[in-house]
Structures are given as structure tokens and as C-alpha cells.
Design a protein around this motif. Sequence first.
Motif, mmCIF file in Angstrom:
data_model
loop_
_atom_site.group_PDB
_atom_site.id
_atom_site.type_symbol
_atom_site.label_atom_id
_atom_site.label_comp_id
_atom_site.label_asym_id
_atom_site.label_seq_id
_atom_site.Cartn_x
_atom_site.Cartn_y
_atom_site.Cartn_z
ATOM 1 N N GLN A 51 13.698 -1.003 4.663
ATOM 2 C CA GLN A 51 12.493 -0.784 4.538
ATOM 3 C C GLN A 51 11.777 -1.642 3.756
ATOM 4 O O GLN A 51 10.633 -2.110 3.897
ATOM 5 C CB GLN A 51 12.064 0.856 4.102
ATOM 6 N N SER A 55 8.978 -4.181 4.867
ATOM 7 C CA SER A 55 7.516 -4.007 4.298
ATOM 8 C C SER A 55 6.780 -5.481 4.190
ATOM 9 O O SER A 55 5.622 -5.274 4.096
ATOM 10 C CB SER A 55 7.690 -3.099 3.013
ATOM 11 N N SER A 60 5.288 -0.951 7.453
ATOM 12 C CA SER A 60 4.875 0.539 6.990
ATOM 13 C C SER A 60 4.045 0.589 5.689
ATOM 14 O O SER A 60 4.566 -0.375 4.743
ATOM 15 C CB SER A 60 6.202 1.414 6.592
ATOM 16 N N ALA A 61 3.113 1.440 5.816
ATOM 17 C CA ALA A 61 2.138 1.372 4.557
ATOM 18 C C ALA A 61 3.058 2.145 3.578
ATOM 19 O O ALA A 61 2.689 1.914 2.241
ATOM 20 C CB ALA A 61 0.765 1.841 4.847
ATOM 21 N N CYS A 62 3.611 3.187 3.771
ATOM 22 C CA CYS A 62 4.266 3.983 2.851
ATOM 23 C C CYS A 62 5.676 3.818 2.950
ATOM 24 O O CYS A 62 6.353 3.811 3.985
ATOM 25 C CB CYS A 62 3.878 5.474 2.787
ATOM 26 N N GLY A 63 6.337 3.927 1.976
ATOM 27 C CA GLY A 63 7.716 3.714 1.839
ATOM 28 C C GLY A 63 8.320 3.273 0.227
ATOM 29 O O GLY A 63 7.465 3.476 -0.654
ATOM 30 N N VAL A 65 8.933 1.043 -2.963
ATOM 31 C CA VAL A 65 8.130 0.048 -3.526
ATOM 32 C C VAL A 65 9.128 -0.776 -4.580
ATOM 33 O O VAL A 65 9.359 -0.076 -5.488
ATOM 34 C CB VAL A 65 7.010 0.600 -4.425
#
Length: 100
Positions: A51, A55, A60-63, A65
Motif C-alpha cells: 500500500q 500510494s 488510494s487516498a486512505c491507507g 502513512v
Amino acid sequence: SPAQKLVFNRVNGKKPQVLPQQVSAPEESYTLAHEENVRFVYEAWQQVEQQLDGSGSGESACGPVQYVEKTPNPGLKNFVPIDLEEWWAQQFLAKIENCS
């Protein structure tokens, strides 16, 4: 650049107590639950890494960080992390050389 050497300082300058070495160390055995836990953590971490790699391309915008300090500590400017696997390999080889 040459590999950095690890330095272990003695507490209060005292030599550590020398304990007699065991003739043969018992072989480690892992339970089924232990192996399941290791597999779960490994697979979960693989998903996080995938992920994070995805990114960067905006998938994906959320996942997950990745944490990056906004103001790095100047005391850590020259910090170089050690390669733990390499360190363990060196320890293992040194142990073999000392036994033979």
C-alpha cells in the motif's frame, strides 16, 4: 565507506560475570500458535508495504502513512542505521571462529 563497529560500554566499568557455557543449547521449538502469529504479522506487513508503494502513484487516498519528521533533529544528522542482519551474521561467524 567502511562498516561502523558497534561499541558496548560496560556498566560502571565493571567486567560482566562469566557464566559457564552450556555444552549443548536446547533446540528451539515453535508452537502452531507462534507460527500463525509470525505468518499473520509477516503478511500484514507485506500488505502495508504494498500500500505504501502504491500510494506514491496516487492509488488510494486512505491507507498507511509513512511518518516523516517536519523538523529533523540536528543531533541525528550523521546517523547511519546499522544493518542488523549483517551484524547478526558477523556475530554468528565470530562465534564459529572462536569455537574452532
